[in-house]
Design a protein around this motif. Sequence first.
Motif: not given
Length: 156
Positions: A123-139
Amino acid sequence: MEVRIERLPELRVAGIRVLGPYAESGPQAWKLLTPWIARRQVTSASTMFLGLCHDDPEITPPERIRYDAMVTVPEDFEPDDYVIVRVIRAREYAVAVHKGPYATLPWSWSAMYWEWLPASGRTPLGAPRMEAYLNDPGATPEDDLLTRLYLPLAPL
């Protein structure tokens, strides 16, 4: 989609909140936070670049959707008036990696919620979902961007 369950330790983070649809608020938040990150020199090899997604865009009015652009900071970090500091509690997450443009992230989130979650018995918990950005979108070419998705899970 390959999903695993992972327990993350408590994370201390600093960042900013922007309101609006995720497709607009995410880029805007990072545009505002990136100069602060460079100025304060808060990154290290272990720094996580996180997006906290608080709201369901299918339910929440677009102008009230909350997105936090955050970076992990050490315990001795002294905040200034530009950022908010919070602690993300240790907990279990369903974790998957999305490869491709940020614009296609909603498809991966949908797959986690509508395909993986019902079959998982969790069951999902009532807390924010997270996204971890693993590389640099500029490069990094858009098709090669890697984003780790963290869906908070209620305890068993």
